[in-house]
Write an enzyme that holds these catalytic residues in place. Structure first.
Site, PDB file in Angstrom:
ATOM      1  N   HIS A   1       0.841  -1.208   0.000  1.00 37.02           N
ATOM      2  CA  HIS A   1       0.000   0.000   0.000  1.00 37.02           C
ATOM      3  C   HIS A   1       0.865   1.244   0.000  1.00 37.02           C
ATOM      4  O   HIS A   1       2.090   1.158   0.118  1.00 37.02           O
ATOM      5  CB  HIS A   1      -1.006  -0.015   1.163  1.00 37.02           C
TER       6      HIS A   1
ATOM      7  N   HIS B   1       1.463   3.955   1.896  1.00 36.67           N
ATOM      8  CA  HIS B   1       1.984   4.749   3.011  1.00 36.67           C
ATOM      9  C   HIS B   1       3.513   4.870   2.956  1.00 36.67           C
ATOM     10  O   HIS B   1       4.212   3.938   2.548  1.00 36.67           O
ATOM     11  CB  HIS B   1       1.556   4.147   4.352  1.00 36.67           C
TER      12      HIS B   1
ATOM     13  N   ASP C   1       5.921   4.747   5.055  1.00 39.52           N
ATOM     14  CA  ASP C   1       6.809   3.788   5.727  1.00 39.52           C
ATOM     15  C   ASP C   1       6.859   2.447   4.991  1.00 39.52           C
ATOM     16  O   ASP C   1       7.514   1.510   5.436  1.00 39.52           O
ATOM     17  CB  ASP C   1       6.416   3.603   7.206  1.00 39.52           C
ATOM     18  N   HIS C   2       6.156   2.374   3.840  1.00 43.11           N
ATOM     19  CA  HIS C   2       6.175   1.151   3.015  1.00 43.11           C
ATOM     20  C   HIS C   2       6.775   1.400   1.627  1.00 43.11           C
ATOM     21  O   HIS C   2       7.167   0.445   0.961  1.00 43.11           O
ATOM     22  CB  HIS C   2       4.763   0.565   2.892  1.00 43.11           C
TER      23      HIS C   2
ATOM     24  N   HIS D   1      -7.471  -0.526   5.594  1.00 40.50           N
ATOM     25  CA  HIS D   1      -6.398   0.357   6.099  1.00 40.50           C
ATOM     26  C   HIS D   1      -6.167   1.462   5.074  1.00 40.50           C
ATOM     27  O   HIS D   1      -6.158   2.650   5.408  1.00 40.50           O
ATOM     28  CB  HIS D   1      -5.140  -0.477   6.319  1.00 40.50           C
TER      29      HIS D   1
ATOM     30  N   ASP E   1      -0.124  -3.676   6.413  1.00 35.59           N
ATOM     31  CA  ASP E   1      -0.710  -3.131   7.639  1.00 35.59           C
ATOM     32  C   ASP E   1      -2.174  -3.541   7.815  1.00 35.59           C
ATOM     33  O   ASP E   1      -2.954  -2.807   8.422  1.00 35.59           O
ATOM     34  CB  ASP E   1      -0.649  -1.599   7.626  1.00 35.59           C
TER      35      ASP E   1
ATOM     36  N   HIS F   1       4.817  -4.566  10.856  1.00 34.83           N
ATOM     37  CA  HIS F   1       5.213  -3.863  12.082  1.00 34.83           C
ATOM     38  C   HIS F   1       5.346  -4.821  13.257  1.00 34.83           C
ATOM     39  O   HIS F   1       4.633  -5.820  13.335  1.00 34.83           O
ATOM     40  CB  HIS F   1       4.176  -2.789  12.461  1.00 34.83           C
TER      41      HIS F   1
HETATM   42 FE    FE Z   1       2.895   0.887   8.139  1.00 35.68          FE
HETATM   43 ZN    ZN Z   2       0.179   1.739   6.515  1.00 40.89          ZN
END
Ligand code: FE
Ligand code: ZN
Length: 255
Positions: free
Chosen positions: A53, A55, A57-58, A112, A129, A167
């Site tokens: 996805h 985001h 942090d990905h 999410h 996530d 995570h």
């Molecule tokens: Fe994340």
């Molecule tokens: Zn995420």
């Protein structure tokens, strides 16, 4: 031989690296530096990238990685805007990673984010996530029923399927799970084991679908104590699976 290793990044992210003795695929590279360090230290070459996805942090590592390894396939969700993707995927698509001799089925698991996907292959699930060990992601873009349907899809996978989430949230998730379901003996047992893992600086993941079914309150909308906890918060007698899931998710948001 295929190995799957977690590369820790930021506070609590795992960037999963799937590799043999020469080549590698990284899942959700939120940061490029720790990936490049690992590849260099182990004499590996990056052959492809999988993204679940959009985001930061990905996907934060995509600009640097695609510059360093030009021309490699970058797989990701058809429904999300991610500039570096070369292959846009949706439910039912199949991809192969020829260098590793692996193939993955793509699952749509919105909630999410609106276009979130998962990769399933060889008994391994990479679910970003959406499903966490002992928990689930926040519902940012989708609806609660959508998220529950996505989790129901994952819950129905074979019990031995390994869950590679993005995570290390497990201990906080289990603390909440115990508040929801204080009398679940499997949950109590899991918490002891995962606390020991963290105390020894070991990841608690991958988890297994069977363990998630037994202990994760976000897959247990039909478990009596979870339903009772949701009813208590809702303040009425009837509670559909969507209402139970929503009540538990909202409770966790402020836990
Ligand atoms: Fe994340
Ligand atoms: Zn995420």
């Amino acid at each position: 031989m295929i190995q799957v290793v977690p590369i820790p990044a930021f506070q609590d992210n795992y960037l999963w690296l799937i590799h043999n003795d020469r080549q590698a695929t990284v899942v959700d590279p939120g940061d490029a530096a720790p990936v490049i360090d690992y590849l260099t230290q182990h004499g590996l070459e990056l052959a492809s990238i999988l993204v679940t996805h959009h985001h930061g942090d990905h996907i934060g590592g995509l600009p640097v990685l695609t510059q360093k390894y030009p021309g490699i396939p970058v797989f990701g969700p058809a429904g999300e805007k991610i500039e570096q993707l070369t292959q846009r995927l949706k439910q039912g698509d199949r991809i192969t990673l020829p260098h590793l001799g692996l193939s993955f089925e793509v699952l749509d698991i919105p909630g999410h984010t609106a276009g979130h996907i998962a990769y399933l292959g060889d008994g391994r699930l990479f679910c970003g996530d959406t499903l966490f060990a002992g928990g689930c992601g926040r519902v940012f873009e989708g609806t609660m029923p959508q998220m529950r349907a996505s989790l129901a899809k994952l819950k129905s996978l074979p019990g031995e399927t390994l869950v590679f989430c993005a995570h290390e949230y497990t201990l906080a998730n289990l603390k909440f799970a115990r508040a929801v379901e204080p009398d679940n003996p499997l949950l109590a047992e899991r918490e002891v084991q995962d606390k020991a893992s963290r105390a020894a600086s070991r990841p608690t993941v991958p988890s297994r679908i069977s363990l998630e079914r037994d202990t994760n309150p976000f897959l247990r909308w039909d478990a009596p104590q979870v339903v009772a906890a949701a009813k208590k918060r809702l303040g009425h007698a009837g509670a559909s699976p969507d209402e139970v899931f929503t009540a538990i998710r909202e409770w966790k948001n402020s836990f």
